[in-house]
Design a protein around this motif. Structure first.
Motif, short mmCIF file in Angstrom:
data_model
loop_
_atom_site.label_atom_id
_atom_site.label_comp_id
_atom_site.label_asym_id
_atom_site.label_seq_id
_atom_site.Cartn_x
_atom_site.Cartn_y
_atom_site.Cartn_z
N PHE A 309 37.55 -11.29 -22.91
CA PHE A 309 37.17 -11.80 -21.59
C PHE A 309 35.66 -11.77 -21.42
CE2 PHE A 309 36.27 -11.41 -17.07
CZ PHE A 309 37.03 -12.46 -16.55
N GLY A 310 35.03 -10.64 -21.78
CA GLY A 310 33.59 -10.53 -21.61
C GLY A 310 32.83 -11.52 -22.46
N GLY A 311 33.26 -11.71 -23.71
CA GLY A 311 32.60 -12.68 -24.59
C GLY A 311 32.69 -14.09 -24.04
N LEU A 314 30.41 -14.33 -20.76
CA LEU A 314 28.98 -14.35 -21.08
C LEU A 314 28.57 -15.68 -21.71
CD1 LEU A 314 28.54 -10.73 -22.52
CD2 LEU A 314 27.59 -11.63 -20.37
N THR A 315 29.44 -16.24 -22.55
CA THR A 315 29.12 -17.52 -23.18
C THR A 315 29.04 -18.64 -22.15
OG1 THR A 315 30.30 -16.80 -25.17
CG2 THR A 315 29.82 -19.13 -24.99
N VAL A 316 29.99 -18.65 -21.21
CA VAL A 316 29.96 -19.66 -20.14
C VAL A 316 28.75 -19.44 -19.23
CG1 VAL A 316 31.18 -20.50 -18.09
CG2 VAL A 316 32.44 -20.06 -20.20
N ARG A 317 28.42 -18.18 -18.99
CA ARG A 317 27.33 -17.85 -18.05
C ARG A 317 25.96 -18.21 -18.61
NH1 ARG A 317 23.71 -17.26 -15.31
NH2 ARG A 317 23.22 -15.70 -13.70
N PHE A 318 25.75 -18.00 -19.91
CA PHE A 318 24.40 -18.13 -20.46
C PHE A 318 24.23 -19.27 -21.46
CE2 PHE A 318 24.69 -13.62 -19.19
CZ PHE A 318 23.63 -13.57 -18.31
N THR A 319 25.25 -20.09 -21.67
CA THR A 319 25.11 -21.26 -22.54
C THR A 319 25.66 -22.49 -21.81
OG1 THR A 319 27.28 -21.14 -23.63
CG2 THR A 319 25.53 -19.75 -24.52
N ARG A 320 25.64 -23.61 -22.51
CA ARG A 320 26.16 -24.84 -21.92
C ARG A 320 27.67 -24.97 -22.10
NH1 ARG A 320 21.71 -29.48 -23.65
NH2 ARG A 320 19.91 -28.55 -22.54
N ALA A 321 28.27 -24.01 -22.77
CA ALA A 321 29.72 -24.06 -22.95
C ALA A 321 30.41 -23.92 -21.61
CB ALA A 321 30.17 -22.93 -23.89
#
Length: 450
Positions: A309-311, A314-321
């Motif tokens: 969940f955290g990964g 964080l990916t959605v929060r700090f990248t364009r994913a």
């Protein structure tokens, strides 16, 4: 034969494969814990057979773990190859979320285990035990419980589990290989090259590939590298993209043939001879009382959920994913909890991590069973809650109280519909006023002087 066709088709479904795996694990626990049968379980598990001259005089349990499980990893290799060339892993933008989720979902359990072991003064050897996710069990739970959930959830879990398997294989190859026999390893590599060349030349026939696969497996086993790596390597070599005019690629065709063998025989037999551990009150107490076993349980239940969940967050929060439009964060958390089912590969790594401590090996196996069970129950509860919500939404979307063939939910949010209905209502009101005037005029005429 229709019966055989029905059986093999059933074994290709995650639900049936997961149920058979569960039945095998329960059978192992009953067999190992019944006083009248417990000794026979040990006797059968440790019975040795095989050619000693070839270094293959192994116990039944060893044959199941190193031999039959290679079939499971062969199928996993094909699935990984298919995902890489034609699935979600083909597009880096689509693959980034499940790949990062898988990596974080392996790192977090390892850290949880390490922290627990250090705090309790336990062995760090089992750090890799809670890192794996069992594809068959996880997808089976999702298939049984998640009937009303979006298909994107299954795709996310499948991609995550395939990447998880890949890195679990790398962990086994790197950290659980000792005393390399370079001659045998060289022979295994030569066999893999020959296997690849035959595939490239289009040579067909099981009588060519099956004997060669057995030789490669035996050489890999004697090299000191875990023999299941041979299965993965051969699976990755199969072509999984279709040429023009092909209904199935060679990889799809072979997977279709071998998957029932893996789900119906290889994995259940491994579970039967790996899950038979003592579940007495003292043994269960040790699961939550020793740092090694507690670390495994916490790694599977907490580490996996937090990591996946955290990964993803964080990916959605700090990248364009971005998360699929069909998924919500509560869906992702339920999936992250489900990833804590680490049955098959976790049992295998548990055996490899504590080979010098048979008692601790059994306790770690018990902790894998407990952790996987807790994760499965928690995930089932979360998925059931989500199911109820999705069913309510589905019922709302299908509601058609005015029986006009158009679901009310779409009409209620359609501006054109509201304008159209306003025009209809205004026309009806005008008609009612006209009729009232006519009726009123007629009334006056009827009641006037003669």
């Amino acid at each position: 034969m229709p019966e055989r066709t029905f059986l093999t088709n059933a074994l290709r479904t995650e639900t049936v494969g997961g149920v058979i795996l569960l039945v095998a694990a329960v059978a192992a626990l009953i067999w190992a814990n019944l006083p009248a049968l417990g000794h026979s379980y040990e006797s059968v598990s440790h019975f040795h057979f095989g050619p000693s001259a070839l270094g293959l005089n192994l116990s039944v349990a060893h044959w199941a773990a190193d031999g039959l499980l290679a079939v499971f990893f062969f199928v996993a290799g094909i699935e990984l190859k298919r995902e890489l060339v034609a699935g979600d892993l083909k597009d880096p933008r689509a693959a980034v979320l499940p790949v990062v989720a898988a990596l974080c979902g392996m790192a977090a359990p390892a850290l949880v285990y390490t922290a627990t072991a250090l705090a309790g003064g336990g062995s760090l050897s089992g750090w890799a035990v809670p890192t794996a996710t069992d594809i068959a069990f996880a997808l089976a739970v999702l298939a049984v419980i998640g009937t009303s959930l979006p298909s994107a959830l299954r795709a996310f879990l499948l991609t995550l589990a395939v990447v998880d398997d890949l890195f679990a294989i790398l962990i086994i190859a790197i950290f659980f290989t000792s005393g390399l026999n370079f001659a045998a390893l060289g022979g295994a590599v030569a066999g893999l090259v020959l296997f690849w060349l035959l595939l490239r030349k289009g040579v067909r026939g099981w009588y060519v590939y099956v004997p060669l696969a057995v030789v490669i497996w035996a050489l890999m086993y004697n090299s000191g590298v875990h023999a299941t790596i041979a299965g993965v390597a051969m699976g990755l070599m199969l072509r999984c993209h279709r040429h023009e005019g092909e209904e199935q690629s060679p990889g799809e065709r072979v997977e279709h043939l071998v998957h029932p063998l893996s789900a119906g025989l290889a994995v259940p037999l491994f579970a039967l001879f790996s899950a038979g551990v003592s579940l007495s009150g003292g043994a269960l107490g040790d699961v939550f009382g020793k740092p090694e076993t507690l670390g495994v349980v916490l790694g599977l239940v907490l580490g996996k959920a937090l990591g996946v969940f955290g990964g993803t967050w964080l990916t959605v929060r700090f990248t364009r994913a971005s998360l699929s439009e069909d998924l919500t964060w509560s869906d992702v958390f339920a999936l992250a909890t489900l990833a804590g089912i680490g049955f098959t590969v976790s049992l295998l790594i548990g055996e490899l991590a504590f080979t010098d401590a048979p008692v601790l090996t059994d306790e770690v196996k018990a902790s894998v069973l407990c952790g996987s069970l807790i994760a499965a129950v928690l995930a089932a509860v979360l998925l059931k809650i989500r199911n109820a919500k999705y069913r309510a939404l589905s019922a709302e979307e299908e509601r058609d109280e005015d029986l006009d063939g158009i679901p009310d939910v779409y009409e209620e949010h359609d501006p054109a519909y509201h304008l159209r209905m306003a025009e209809i209502y205004e026309a009806r009101a005008a008609e009612h006023r006209r009729l009232a005037e006519v009726m009123g005029g007629a009334g006056e005429g009827d009641h006037g002087p003669a």
